[in-house]
Write an enzyme that holds these catalytic residues in place. Structure first.
Site, mmCIF file in Angstrom:
data_model
loop_
_atom_site.group_PDB
_atom_site.id
_atom_site.type_symbol
_atom_site.label_atom_id
_atom_site.label_comp_id
_atom_site.label_asym_id
_atom_site.label_seq_id
_atom_site.Cartn_x
_atom_site.Cartn_y
_atom_site.Cartn_z
ATOM 1 N N HIS A 115 28.585 30.765 -45.990
ATOM 2 C CA HIS A 115 29.473 29.935 -45.172
ATOM 3 C C HIS A 115 30.811 30.631 -44.915
ATOM 4 O O HIS A 115 31.204 31.569 -45.618
ATOM 5 C CB HIS A 115 29.716 28.590 -45.864
ATOM 6 C CG HIS A 115 30.415 28.720 -47.187
ATOM 7 N ND1 HIS A 115 31.770 28.932 -47.304
ATOM 8 C CD2 HIS A 115 29.937 28.670 -48.455
ATOM 9 C CE1 HIS A 115 32.107 29.005 -48.575
ATOM 10 N NE2 HIS A 115 31.004 28.859 -49.295
ATOM 11 N N GLU A 139 25.168 25.179 -53.727
ATOM 12 C CA GLU A 139 25.876 26.114 -54.589
ATOM 13 C C GLU A 139 25.648 25.783 -56.061
ATOM 14 O O GLU A 139 25.259 24.664 -56.408
ATOM 15 C CB GLU A 139 27.379 26.084 -54.268
ATOM 16 C CG GLU A 139 28.247 27.058 -55.062
ATOM 17 C CD GLU A 139 27.835 28.521 -54.910
ATOM 18 O OE1 GLU A 139 26.679 28.847 -55.251
ATOM 19 O OE2 GLU A 139 28.686 29.331 -54.482
#
Length: 203
Positions: A9, A82
């Site tokens: 990201h 994550e």
């Protein structure tokens, strides 16, 4: 033949503030948006057969920006989230007390013995297990060009699995930069590395 494009990201506000994000979220900065748009330009001629992303807001926004005007559904997958840092999430690393700073040191220097059960975090083995499961799924079910937008450590776990790295070597190839492009081709059970942590699109 399968091409797997792995993208972290874009830069977030918490990246700038040096906060542990994990399963919590933070908006992209203007720099993060710029990074994703530049990658979109770089990949403009590629048609993706499937786009996968972690369900976190920062990854979804990055995936949308990279896709640009292309009409392609983004498939979210929890296995791409994550690493879970438990009660440390949202905290600035510089503000952690000595006990937790020691854990952060172990996290980076000795992944094999890192055990965050005291603060409800996730181990490296747990992270690698779920991301490897995702990888196994796509190499058996997909073909063409697959875009995967996820996070620094979840992508490092996938790269570890591809390269058959032991847990102790998790950090041996460094942390994936924001909106860097790593690309592997997969054919007949073998992976070939075409690009690794490439950021030439916005440098």
């Amino acid at each position: 033949m399968l091409d797997i494009l792995l993208v972290r990201h874009g830069q977030t506000k918490w990246n700038v503030e040096m906060r542990l994000q994990g399963t919590l979220d933070s908006d992209l900065t203007e720099t993060g948006i710029f990074q994703a748009k530049k990658l979109s330009e770089r990949l403009a001629d590629i048609e993706f057969s499937k786009v996968y992303a972690s369900p976190s807001g920062r990854t979804m926004k990055t995936a949308e920006l990279v896709l640009g005007n292309r009409v392609s559904p983004i498939v979210t997958d929890e296995r791409l989230k994550e690493m879970n840092f438990g009660v440390l999430e949202g905290k600035k690393i510089e503000t952690l007390d000595e006990r937790f700073k020691e854990e952060i040191t172990i996290m980076h220097e000795d992944p094999e013995i890192y055990n965050p059960s005291e603060y409800n975090g996730e181990t490296y083995k747990e992270l690698i297990s779920r991301t490897s499961n995702f990888l196994d799924d796509i190499i058996t079910k997909e073909d063409g060009k697959i875009l995967v937008v996820a996070h620094g450590m979840s992508l490092m776990a996938i790269i570890s699995a591809i390269n058959n790295l032991e847990v102790k070597d998790f950090w041996s190839r460094g942390l994936k930069p924001n909106v860097s492009l790593t690309m592997y081709n997969y054919n007949n059970g073998l992976f070939g590395e075409e690009l690794f942590y490439d950021t030439s699109h916005y440098e």
